[in-house]
Design a protein around this motif. Structure first.
Motif, short mmCIF file in Angstrom:
data_model
loop_
_atom_site.label_atom_id
_atom_site.label_comp_id
_atom_site.label_asym_id
_atom_site.label_seq_id
_atom_site.Cartn_x
_atom_site.Cartn_y
_atom_site.Cartn_z
N LYS A 1 12.41 16.40 -2.65
CA LYS A 1 13.27 16.14 -3.81
C LYS A 1 12.67 15.11 -4.74
O LYS A 1 12.86 14.85 -5.97
CB LYS A 1 14.64 15.59 -3.68
N ARG A 2 11.44 14.56 -4.30
CA ARG A 2 10.68 13.27 -5.13
C ARG A 2 11.63 12.11 -5.31
O ARG A 2 11.73 11.60 -6.24
CB ARG A 2 10.08 13.98 -6.37
N CYS A 3 12.39 11.93 -4.06
CA CYS A 3 13.68 10.71 -4.26
C CYS A 3 13.33 10.09 -3.12
O CYS A 3 14.25 9.21 -2.69
CB CYS A 3 14.93 11.56 -4.37
N ALA A 4 12.16 9.81 -2.70
CA ALA A 4 11.76 8.76 -1.45
C ALA A 4 10.37 8.63 -1.47
O ALA A 4 9.59 9.24 -1.85
CB ALA A 4 12.36 9.59 -0.08
N VAL A 5 10.26 7.25 -1.09
CA VAL A 5 8.84 6.89 -0.80
C VAL A 5 8.71 5.98 0.33
O VAL A 5 9.47 5.33 0.91
CB VAL A 5 8.55 5.97 -2.15
N ASP A 6 7.15 6.29 1.07
CA ASP A 6 7.11 5.29 2.15
C ASP A 6 5.90 4.46 1.57
O ASP A 6 5.05 4.73 1.26
CB ASP A 6 6.28 6.05 3.40
N LEU A 7 6.29 2.99 2.05
CA LEU A 7 5.55 1.64 1.72
C LEU A 7 5.32 0.96 2.69
O LEU A 7 5.85 0.57 3.80
CB LEU A 7 6.37 0.86 0.73
N HIS A 8 3.82 0.82 3.02
CA HIS A 8 3.17 -0.05 4.05
C HIS A 8 3.42 -1.48 3.21
O HIS A 8 2.65 -1.79 2.12
CB HIS A 8 2.02 0.44 4.32
N ARG B 1 0.88 -1.07 -0.13
CA ARG B 1 0.17 0.12 -0.20
C ARG B 1 1.00 1.11 0.08
O ARG B 1 1.66 1.30 0.95
CB ARG B 1 -0.96 -0.13 1.23
N CYS B 2 0.88 1.94 -1.10
CA CYS B 2 1.61 3.07 -1.20
C CYS B 2 1.13 4.12 -0.39
O CYS B 2 0.44 4.45 -0.20
CB CYS B 2 1.63 3.61 -2.75
N GLY B 3 2.48 4.91 0.22
CA GLY B 3 2.18 6.10 1.11
C GLY B 3 2.97 7.47 0.21
O GLY B 3 2.81 7.32 -0.83
N GLU B 4 3.41 8.02 0.95
CA GLU B 4 3.83 9.43 0.67
C GLU B 4 5.14 9.33 -0.36
O GLU B 4 6.08 8.56 0.13
CB GLU B 4 4.08 10.24 1.70
N LEU B 5 5.03 9.94 -1.32
CA LEU B 5 6.33 10.20 -2.11
C LEU B 5 6.74 11.63 -2.01
O LEU B 5 7.73 12.05 -1.49
CB LEU B 5 6.03 9.69 -3.71
N GLU B 6 5.93 12.34 -2.83
CA GLU B 6 6.55 13.85 -2.90
C GLU B 6 5.91 14.56 -1.70
O GLU B 6 4.80 14.25 -1.17
CB GLU B 6 5.90 14.65 -4.16
N PHE C 1 17.20 7.11 13.60
CA PHE C 1 15.75 7.07 13.59
C PHE C 1 15.42 6.04 12.69
O PHE C 1 15.15 6.26 11.40
CB PHE C 1 15.38 8.79 12.93
N ILE C 2 15.27 5.00 13.05
CA ILE C 2 14.43 3.55 12.32
C ILE C 2 13.47 4.08 11.67
O ILE C 2 12.39 4.26 12.56
CB ILE C 2 14.77 2.51 13.04
N ASP C 3 13.04 3.94 10.30
CA ASP C 3 12.00 4.33 9.44
C ASP C 3 11.78 3.28 8.27
O ASP C 3 12.14 3.43 7.34
CB ASP C 3 12.41 5.59 9.03
N THR C 4 11.27 2.03 8.75
CA THR C 4 11.32 1.05 7.99
C THR C 4 10.24 1.07 6.63
O THR C 4 10.72 0.52 5.62
CB THR C 4 10.70 -0.30 8.67
N PRO C 5 9.33 1.75 6.92
CA PRO C 5 8.68 1.93 5.60
C PRO C 5 9.21 2.82 4.34
O PRO C 5 8.82 3.05 3.31
CB PRO C 5 7.34 2.79 5.91
N HIS C 6 10.67 3.51 4.68
CA HIS C 6 11.12 4.75 3.90
C HIS C 6 12.14 3.86 2.79
O HIS C 6 13.27 3.49 3.61
CB HIS C 6 11.53 5.60 4.82
N PHE C 7 12.05 4.43 1.83
CA PHE C 7 12.82 3.85 0.66
C PHE C 7 13.25 5.26 -0.08
O PHE C 7 12.51 5.81 -0.47
CB PHE C 7 12.44 2.94 -0.25
N GLU C 8 14.73 5.32 -0.06
CA GLU C 8 15.07 6.88 -0.71
C GLU C 8 16.43 6.59 -1.68
O GLU C 8 17.20 5.68 -1.46
CB GLU C 8 15.28 7.61 0.37
N ARG C 9 16.54 7.43 -2.43
CA ARG C 9 17.56 7.70 -2.88
C ARG C 9 18.48 9.10 -2.60
O ARG C 9 17.79 10.03 -2.38
CB ARG C 9 17.56 8.10 -4.68
N ASN C 10 19.54 9.02 -2.02
CA ASN C 10 20.21 9.93 -1.57
C ASN C 10 20.84 11.03 -2.37
O ASN C 10 21.71 10.61 -2.91
CB ASN C 10 21.25 9.58 -0.52
N VAL C 11 20.29 12.02 -2.53
CA VAL C 11 20.46 13.00 -3.47
C VAL C 11 21.32 14.41 -3.05
O VAL C 11 20.74 14.89 -1.74
CB VAL C 11 19.28 13.66 -4.27
#
Ligand SMILES: [Zn+2]
Length: 112
Positions: free
Chosen positions: A58-65, A29-34, A102-112
């Motif tokens: 920067k629209r380079c991260a997304v939170d996924l459930h 279930r997709c969460g926040e991106l921008e 700050f452990i944030d398991t739903p968070h996937f990012e490209r470090n820009v």
């Protein structure tokens, strides 16, 4: 690399991540991106983030459930394989489950 090129590389890896999840029996279930700066300020004041320099801005991260057998997976141990896959796609990819402060398991990012 321009920000736009980073955003394009991020979306390509995001597609690979979704395919990897679906191919391995997970549902997503997709969460926040921008995220706007105003929203980031709200999260910062609420303690939901520790930074005003989020890659969501920067629209380079997304939170996924991420779910498996109807269960929402939130523990680092349950998602480590997914995080490892994400980080294997690019040296610039970081999974929030591996953050130190700050452990944030739903968070996937490209470090820009
Ligand atoms: Zn996030």
């Amino acid at each position: 690399m321009t920000l736009g090129q980073h955003q394009e590389a991020f979306s390509r890896d995001f597609a690979k991540l979704l395919n990897h999840l679906h191919d391995n029996g997970y549902e997503v279930r997709c969460g926040e991106l921008e995220r706007t700066k105003a929203q980031q300020e709200i999260y910062f004041k609420e303690g939901k983030t520790k930074t005003m320099n989020s890659n969501h801005l920067k629209r380079c991260a997304v939170d996924l459930h991420i779910f498996q057998n109807g269960n929402w997976l939130t523990a680092k141990a349950d998602l480590q394989e997914v995080g490892d896959f994400w980080e294997s796609l690019s040296p610039e990819n970081r999974w929030g489950g591996n953050f130190k402060s700050f452990i944030d398991t739903p968070h996937f990012e490209r470090n820009v």
